[in-house]
Design an enzyme around this catalytic site. Structure first.
Site, short mmCIF file in Angstrom:
data_model
loop_
_atom_site.label_atom_id
_atom_site.label_comp_id
_atom_site.label_asym_id
_atom_site.label_seq_id
_atom_site.Cartn_x
_atom_site.Cartn_y
_atom_site.Cartn_z
N LYS A 143 0.85 -1.20 0.00
CA LYS A 143 0.00 0.00 0.00
C LYS A 143 0.87 1.24 0.00
O LYS A 143 1.80 1.36 0.80
CB LYS A 143 -0.95 0.02 1.20
CG LYS A 143 -1.95 1.18 1.12
CD LYS A 143 -3.01 1.10 2.19
CE LYS A 143 -2.46 1.53 3.54
NZ LYS A 143 -3.51 1.64 4.56
N ARG A 194 -10.23 -1.72 6.84
CA ARG A 194 -9.35 -2.54 7.68
C ARG A 194 -9.07 -1.87 9.01
O ARG A 194 -8.85 -2.53 10.02
CB ARG A 194 -8.07 -2.89 6.95
CG ARG A 194 -7.14 -1.76 6.52
CD ARG A 194 -6.29 -1.27 7.65
NE ARG A 194 -5.00 -0.78 7.23
CZ ARG A 194 -4.34 0.19 7.84
NH1 ARG A 194 -4.89 0.83 8.87
NH2 ARG A 194 -3.14 0.53 7.43
N GLN A 241 -13.16 8.14 9.19
CA GLN A 241 -12.83 6.89 9.88
C GLN A 241 -13.92 6.47 10.87
O GLN A 241 -14.03 5.29 11.20
CB GLN A 241 -11.50 7.04 10.63
CG GLN A 241 -10.29 7.14 9.74
CD GLN A 241 -9.87 5.79 9.16
OE1 GLN A 241 -10.50 4.77 9.41
NE2 GLN A 241 -8.81 5.79 8.39
N ASP A 296 -17.69 15.79 18.32
CA ASP A 296 -16.81 16.43 17.33
C ASP A 296 -16.94 17.93 17.49
O ASP A 296 -18.01 18.45 17.82
CB ASP A 296 -17.20 16.00 15.91
CG ASP A 296 -16.11 16.31 14.89
OD1 ASP A 296 -15.47 15.36 14.41
OD2 ASP A 296 -15.91 17.49 14.59
N VAL A 297 -15.83 18.62 17.24
CA VAL A 297 -15.85 20.09 17.36
C VAL A 297 -16.65 20.73 16.23
O VAL A 297 -17.05 21.90 16.33
CB VAL A 297 -14.42 20.66 17.37
CG1 VAL A 297 -13.67 20.21 18.61
CG2 VAL A 297 -13.65 20.26 16.11
N ALA A 324 -3.83 8.39 16.49
CA ALA A 324 -2.39 8.67 16.45
C ALA A 324 -1.71 7.77 15.42
O ALA A 324 -1.71 6.55 15.55
CB ALA A 324 -1.77 8.46 17.82
N ASP A 325 -1.15 8.39 14.38
CA ASP A 325 -0.45 7.64 13.34
C ASP A 325 0.86 8.31 12.95
O ASP A 325 1.43 8.02 11.90
CB ASP A 325 -1.34 7.46 12.12
CG ASP A 325 -1.79 8.78 11.51
OD1 ASP A 325 -1.44 9.85 12.06
OD2 ASP A 325 -2.49 8.76 10.49
N LYS A 343 1.46 12.76 17.93
CA LYS A 343 0.02 12.68 18.09
C LYS A 343 -0.32 11.94 19.38
O LYS A 343 0.35 10.99 19.76
CB LYS A 343 -0.62 11.98 16.89
CG LYS A 343 -0.56 12.80 15.61
CD LYS A 343 -1.36 12.16 14.50
CE LYS A 343 -1.35 13.04 13.25
NZ LYS A 343 -2.16 12.45 12.16
N SER A 355 -3.75 1.40 18.06
CA SER A 355 -3.68 0.91 16.68
C SER A 355 -2.97 1.92 15.79
O SER A 355 -3.40 3.07 15.66
CB SER A 355 -5.10 0.68 16.15
OG SER A 355 -5.10 0.39 14.78
#
Length: 330
Positions: free
Chosen positions: A71, A115, A143, A164-165, A224-225, A229, A296
């Protein structure tokens, strides 16, 4: 033999969530057993564009099937406003491990969402209370949709609290799922008090504290990715039972990356990797378990597993566009 081109609609149609959840769990198990090869995710940082590229190759063998793929994905937070494009886009090349023939070129954006939701569902199935009926979602971006789609495949979710803001994002979420679930807008704390809570935001300053969650809430920390983050406070992480997807990725760019780099959180505070739960060498939730957190970061094996499901179902349905990628003659 032809290569199949599958766009986002093809992925959405053929990524049957229960099957994707099962395939992703099989991928976690294969990785834990040593039956998967997954080089570290590589990054090309593009600070001049406030974005980056990521390369994610993997091969896995579940014992029933094997698969390989790559990917190529980006994260460009300015895209929605500046270019009317998604923050995250990707392309998946799905290959035959025996011959290396490119079986499919698949839209990686929709695949990533499927996924990612499936990974949260695997963790939820092992770590949430059995009778979980409420789901909190912090962050109502793209997401969030597959979080509900996937988690409701493993738990009988009835009530959904979305925080959500941007209220417009919540309204859109309500319009999508309001007929199937009891969806309402709420605060971060109201979302955190649910049986299961998924956080899907890009923040670098924690927004969910220990007092915001219930005594037995399971949290899927999905946002967090990248290094820096951080969605959950250190107090919450230190109190919780923490399960990660991969040590190297999580300590570098997952939810635990900031407190881990500062020494606030150490390996002793990490309870298990999700693969250990998948193969049964480590227990999930017990009667004594309190708050749980699944960190994750997203693994290439998940993409390959999801691509396997999508490709097999698409071939059955004769979906997509056939391409003569190799151009063999004679």
């Amino acid at each position: 033999m032809h290569t199949v081109m599958l766009d986002s609609d093809d992925v959405d149609e053929n990524a049957r969530m229960p099957e994707v959840v099962r395939a992703v769990e099989e991928a976690f198990a294969a990785y834990e057993r040593g039956d998967a090869t997954m080089p570290p995710k590589s990054y090309i940082d593009l600070p001049q564009y406030n974005g980056d590229f990521r390369s994610m190759p993997a091969y896995l063998d579940t014992g029933e099937w094997d698969a390989a793929g790559l990917k190529w994905v980006n994260v460009h937070p300015d895209n929605p406003v500046d270019h009317d494009l998604p923050t995250v886009m990707g392309t998946m090349i799905y290959s035959d491990p025996e011959t290396a023939f490119p079986l499919a070129v698949i839209d990686g954006t929709e695949l990533t969402m499927k996924r990612t939701g499936a990974a949260a569902a695997v963790a939820t199935d092992h770590l949430a209370v059995e009778d979980a009926t409420s789901l909190g979602i912090v962050g109502a971006g793209v997401q969030s949709y597959t979080q509900l789609e996937a988690i409701s495949a493993v738990r009988p979710i009835e009530e959904v609290v979305v925080s959500d803001v941007i209220s417009q994002h919540v309204r859109r979420f309500e319009e999508t799922f309001g007929e199937e679930f009891d969806v309402r807008e709420g605060s971060v704390s109201e979302a955190g008090q649910c049986d299961v809570c998924s956080t899907v935001t890009p923040v670098e300053e924690p927004i969910v504290d220990l007092e915001d969650v219930g005594e037995h809430t399971h949290i899927n920390a999905m946002g967090a990715d990248a290094a820096g983050k951080h969605e959950l406070t250190d107090d919450l992480l230190l109190e919780a039972t923490i399960v990660i997807d991969d040590h190297e990725q999580c300590t570098h760019s997952g939810e635990i990356n900031v407190p881990y780099s500062e020494g606030t959180l150490t390996d002793a505070d990490i309870d298990a990797e999700i693969g250990e739960l998948a193969v049964g060498t480590h227990e999930g939730r017990t009667d004594e378990t309190g708050v749980t957190v699944f960190d994750s970061t997203g693994l290439a094996i998940q993409d390959v597993a999801a691509a396997h499901v999508v490709y097999e179902r698409a071939v059955e349905a004769e979906a997509g566009t056939q391409l003569d990628m190799i151009g063999r003659k004679g």
